[in-house]
Every structure is written in structure tokens, then in C-alpha cells.
Design a protein around this motif. Structure first.
Motif, PDB file in Angstrom:
ATOM      1  N   ILE A  35      -8.450  -8.072 -10.713  1.00 17.21           N
ATOM      2  CA  ILE A  35      -8.684  -6.678 -11.104  1.00 17.21           C
ATOM      3  C   ILE A  35      -9.186  -5.891  -9.902  1.00 17.21           C
ATOM      4  N   GLY A  36      -8.975  -4.575  -9.912  1.00 16.06           N
ATOM      5  CA  GLY A  36      -9.433  -3.728  -8.794  1.00 16.06           C
ATOM      6  C   GLY A  36      -8.739  -4.146  -7.498  1.00 16.06           C
ATOM      7  N   GLY A  37      -9.536  -4.339  -6.474  1.00 13.66           N
ATOM      8  CA  GLY A  37      -8.988  -4.701  -5.164  1.00 13.66           C
ATOM      9  C   GLY A  37      -8.274  -6.040  -5.180  1.00 13.66           C
ATOM     10  N   SER A  38      -8.495  -6.835  -6.207  1.00  7.36           N
ATOM     11  CA  SER A  38      -7.825  -8.133  -6.274  1.00  7.36           C
ATOM     12  C   SER A  38      -6.456  -8.038  -6.951  1.00  7.36           C
ATOM     13  N   ALA A  39      -6.031  -6.837  -7.316  1.00 11.79           N
ATOM     14  CA  ALA A  39      -4.753  -6.701  -8.019  1.00 11.79           C
ATOM     15  C   ALA A  39      -3.894  -5.531  -7.543  1.00 11.79           C
ATOM     16  N   LEU A  40      -4.533  -4.430  -7.142  1.00 11.49           N
ATOM     17  CA  LEU A  40      -3.755  -3.200  -6.884  1.00 11.49           C
ATOM     18  C   LEU A  40      -2.780  -3.340  -5.714  1.00 11.49           C
ATOM     19  N   GLY A  41      -3.150  -4.132  -4.715  1.00 12.84           N
ATOM     20  CA  GLY A  41      -2.275  -4.329  -3.553  1.00 12.84           C
ATOM     21  C   GLY A  41      -0.998  -5.056  -3.951  1.00 12.84           C
ATOM     22  N   ALA A  42      -1.145  -6.095  -4.800  1.00 21.03           N
ATOM     23  CA  ALA A  42       0.037  -6.861  -5.227  1.00 21.03           C
ATOM     24  C   ALA A  42       0.972  -5.970  -6.033  1.00 21.03           C
ATOM     25  N   THR A  43       0.406  -5.127  -6.890  1.00 27.20           N
ATOM     26  CA  THR A  43       1.241  -4.214  -7.691  1.00 27.20           C
ATOM     27  C   THR A  43       1.997  -3.259  -6.776  1.00 27.20           C
ATOM     28  N   CYS A  44       1.290  -2.741  -5.793  1.00 30.26           N
ATOM     29  CA  CYS A  44       1.917  -1.804  -4.860  1.00 30.26           C
ATOM     30  C   CYS A  44       3.087  -2.475  -4.113  1.00 30.26           C
ATOM     31  N   LYS A  81       2.869   3.477  -6.739  1.00 32.23           N
ATOM     32  CA  LYS A  81       1.759   2.528  -6.873  1.00 32.23           C
ATOM     33  C   LYS A  81       0.920   2.441  -5.598  1.00 32.23           C
ATOM     34  N   LEU A  82       1.476   2.898  -4.496  1.00 30.57           N
ATOM     35  CA  LEU A  82       0.662   2.996  -3.276  1.00 30.57           C
ATOM     36  C   LEU A  82      -0.433   4.046  -3.506  1.00 30.57           C
ATOM     37  N   ALA A  83      -0.046   5.128  -4.186  1.00 30.17           N
ATOM     38  CA  ALA A  83      -1.022   6.177  -4.496  1.00 30.17           C
ATOM     39  C   ALA A  83      -2.125   5.620  -5.399  1.00 30.17           C
ATOM     40  N   ASP A  84      -1.762   4.691  -6.253  1.00 27.22           N
ATOM     41  CA  ASP A  84      -2.737   4.064  -7.142  1.00 27.22           C
ATOM     42  C   ASP A  84      -3.696   3.171  -6.361  1.00 27.22           C
ATOM     43  N   TRP A  85      -3.131   2.419  -5.430  1.00 29.56           N
ATOM     44  CA  TRP A  85      -3.960   1.566  -4.553  1.00 29.56           C
ATOM     45  C   TRP A  85      -4.926   2.450  -3.755  1.00 29.56           C
TER      46      TRP A  85
END
Ligand code: PA5
Length: 402
Positions: free
Chosen positions: A73-82, A256-260
Motif C-alpha cells: 500500500i502507498g509507496g509499496s504499491a503505487l510505483g508498480a501500478t504506474c 497512474k504516474l500522476a497518481d504516484w
């Protein structure tokens, strides 16, 4: 190639935009800020090494699985989604960054456990959302008499924590998150690189792009230092009372980069009661028909950063008319022009094309920018006491119920 064009900030009334003098008065502070960043002993720009161990592991196992599930979750997930959304990949990756029971149920129903690898990502090893998902899926794996160490990989602290201990005791593959890299700055460690490698993204190229941007980040020359330029425009415009930052890529793949980035800006800069910029995401051209009215005629309280793609690498023609490539460009320019006419601060980041190298470059660009921004405000951009507080309250309340 990644570049920034902030000329529109000079075209609008200086009470909303910038003057050359304002910009010039900060141009010689890079060395001082770099020294301060160095003293904070952060690793995000120092770990850009050849990710040999990750590549070897990914190559050995990637064909064994139909699904790769990231629990984090958070920093442990947003990069992979991007990464998954931005770059071509095998389509096997599911990033489970929520605990919505319906979502958990749907994923459980969908998975063929025999062919699933779970990547449990938690630096602390104690985040309740992630540990709960881990317990849930581990039980499922065990019920099916599958070997835990063939269906789980951990990414966690290099030495301590429950995940590290379990990995050591049960021979579960484990990759470290360096001690001096916080969650939201960790996308270029195993946190982002392992899921990426497992779905066929070229992680060498990601690192290559990040390294090139890192050279710019460490340059004391204002014209070269893109992260500093973006930090400076954002800081100066914030001083004019614009407390909202909208990141608006004219590219579906970069949404999703914007989300990260939303996490990076909010969690790093929202500090000490009086410091913070509220991040918002918008998508070009879609949100021209949703947000543009507010951006043009609502309160003048935002800086809008467009991201445009110079070369989409494909061209699609509209019968009897221009190409979609031309249309998206015309629409972006029209939005930009209308905002500028109304004294609304806006700037554009141009990315040559979407590829591993440019995505790696964008990660380092924004991480570097946020590091500089922290120094402009004289705050620690690398901690998150507010997040920790709510994590602690949740844990206490769960303890009382279990
Ligand atoms: O950026 C951060 O530090 C946070 O968003 C964390 O990544 C998030 O809270 C998850 O923490 P952990 O990796 O310890 O499970």
C-alpha cells in the motif's frame, strides 16, 4: 529526452505568475540545497545500480506464473501500478493496494493459486493492510497444500521486521528496501523493479533513464537541473497563494504516474500545519470536459503541469480529417492558451516518447524535485508522522477487537 517549458508563467500577470527577477534570484541556490539533501542521507538517487539479482530471479521464475499479485500500500504499491499502466507488459500483474472485502473476494475467485506468485511488499513489515492480505493469501496457499516459498516473495527491510524473520526461517525469497529509502521514494528498488521485471519490463532501461536524470539532479547549473527548475516554479507559484497542484498528462498511459506523484507531493511536503500543496490529477483530453471549467473560471488557486508526449510512436488518422496525434496536440495547446489568457499558471513537461528510459527519468525527476522542494520550505520531505499516527491508532483499535 524530457524538458520543461515554463514560459507561460511569464506571460500571465505577475501576481499569479513569475517575473524573470523572481526566478533569477533563486538560480544560484542549487549547491546549497544539494548539500542539505546530502546531509539528510537519503538513498533514492544513490541506488541506481545494475539490478542483477532481481533480473536473475525474475528470469528464473516468471514463466511459472499466470498471475503476479503485489500486496502493498502507498509507496509499496503505487510505483508498480504506474509501471504496469505505462509500459507494455505481459498483463499478469495485479496490484492489490486496498482491503475492500469485495475486491479481495473477487481476486480470490479469479486466481489459480497453483500459478500465482504473491509479492508482499512492506518496508516496516507491520502495515496492517499488507499483513492482513498476507495472512489471508498464505492461508489459501496452505489450504491447497502448496509450498509457501514457491508462492511468496517478500520485499522488506534489509535486516529487521517480521517479514525478514519469516523469510529467513522459511527460506522464502526476499529482497531488501535499503534502510535510507522511504516507501514513496522506493520505486527504483525491488519495490518497483521486481514486479516490473516479472511482467517483462526492461528494468535496465528504467535505471538507465533514471541515471541520466540523476546527473541533471546533481548538476549545479540551473539550465541543466530539471528537478530544481520544477521545484522552483512550484515553490514560487505556491508563494503566490496557489495551494493546489494539478498534474495533467495528455497521455492515457501516464495517468497512474500522476497518481504516484500525488502521494510523493502530499506525503513529503504536507508538514508542520502550514506547509503543503494539495495535489490533484487530471487527464488530457478527457478532463477538458470535466475539470476545465473550474480551472479556467473557478478560483485562481492552482498550478497546472501538463505532460505532453512528443512522439506517440503510432499514428492514427481520423477519416477525412487530421490524425489523432494532431488533434490531441491541438487540444492541449488550446487548453494551455485559454488558461494563459485567464492568468492561470501553467507549465509543460515534454517527454519524447513513453518508454522504459523516459519513465525511469520521470521517477527520478519528481523524486529530485520533491527533495529540492523540501529544502525550499526547510522541512523534512522524507518522514510521514501523520501517516504513522493513523497506522498506530488503527493497530490499537484492531488489538482491542481481536
Ligand atoms: O511513503 C511511505 O512511507 C508510505 O506510503 C508507505 O509506503 C506505506 O505506508 C506502506 O508502508 P510499509 O512499506 O512499511 O508497509
Amino acid at each position: 529526452m524530457i524538458k520543461l517549458d515554463y514560459n507561460n508563467l511569464f506571460k500571465i500577470d505577475p501576481s499569479h505568475g513569475l517575473s524573470e527577477d523572481e526566478l533569477n534570484s533563486y538560480k544560484d541556490r542549487i549547491a546549497e540545497f544539494l548539500e542539505k539533501i546530502e546531509k539528510r542521507d537519503q538513498g533514492f538517487y544513490k541506488i541506481l545500480d545494475n539490478p542483477e539479482e532481481i533480473k536473475t530471479f525474475a528470469n528464473e521464475v516468471k514463466n511459472n506464473y499466470e498471475h503476479i499479485v503485489v500486496c502493498g500500500i502507498g509507496g509499496s504499491a503505487l510505483g508498480a501500478t504506474c509501471l504496469k499502466e505505462a509500459l507494455p507488459n505481459s498483463g499478469k500483474l495485479i496490484v492489490l493496494d486496498n482491503i475492500d472485502p469485495q475486491l479481495i473476494h473477487e481476486i480470490d475467485q479469479k486466481l489459480n493459486y497453483e500459478k500465482t506468485l504473491f509479492i508482499i511488499i512492506s518496508k516496516s513489515g507491520t502495515t496492517i493492510e499488507t499483513t492482513s492480505q498476507y495472512k489471508y493469501f498464505r492461508q489459501k496457499v496452505e489450504e491447497k497444500n502448496l509450498k509457501v516459498n514457491k508462492h511468496f516473495v517478500f520485499i522488506t527491510d534489509p535486516e529487521k521486521g517480521i517479514l525478514r524473520e519469516t523469510a529467513n526461517n522459511e527460506n522464502i525469497p526476499v529482497f531488501p528496501i535499503p534502510e535510507n529509502i522511504g516507501g514513496r521514494f522506493s520505486v527504483l528498488t525491488a519495490v518497483g523493479l521486481l514486479p516490473a521485471a516479472l511482467i517483462g519490463i526492461n528494468i535496465d532501461k528504467l535505471i538507465e533513464g533514471a541515471k541520466k536524470m540523476c546527473e541533471k539532479f546533481l548538476s549545479e547549473n540551473f539550465e541543466e537541473n530539471l528537478p530544481y527548475q520544477i521545484a522552483l516554479t512550484q515553490y514560487l507559484i505556491n508563494q503566490k497563494g496557489k495551494n493546489i497542484h494539478v498534474m495533467m498528462p495528455y497521455s492515457h498511459k501516464l495517468f497512474k504516474l500522476a497518481d504516484w506523484y500525488r502521494q510523493l507531493l502530499a506525503e513529503s511536503i504536507g508538514k508542520n500545519i502550514d506547509t503543503g500543496i494539495t495535489p490533484a490529477n487530471a487527464l488530457g483530453v478527457t478532463d477538458q470536459h470535466s475539470q476545465s471549467q473550474l480551472y479556467n473560471d473557478g478560483p485562481n488557486d492552482k498550478l497546472i503541469t501538463f505532460i505532453e508526449i512528443a512522439d506517440f510512436k503510432v499514428e492514427e488518422k481520423i477519416p477525412g480529417s487530421i490524425t489523432f496525434n494532431q488533434l490531441i496536440d491541438i487540444e492541449k495547446k488550446a487548453t494551455e492558451e485559454s488558461l494563459t489568457k485567464k492568468d492561470r499558471p501553467n507549465q509543460t513537461i515534454t517527454v519524447n516518447s513513453i518508454c522504459e528510459e523516459s519513465i525511469g527519468g520521470l521517477f527520478l525527476l519528481f523524486e529530485g524535485q520533491i527533495a529540492f522542494l523540501g529544502e525550499f520550505y526547510n522541512i523534512n520531505a522524507f518522514d510521514q508522522p501523520g501517516v504513522e499516527l493513523s497506522k498506530q491508532i488503527t493497530k490499537n483499535n484492531v488489538k482491542q477487537l481481536s
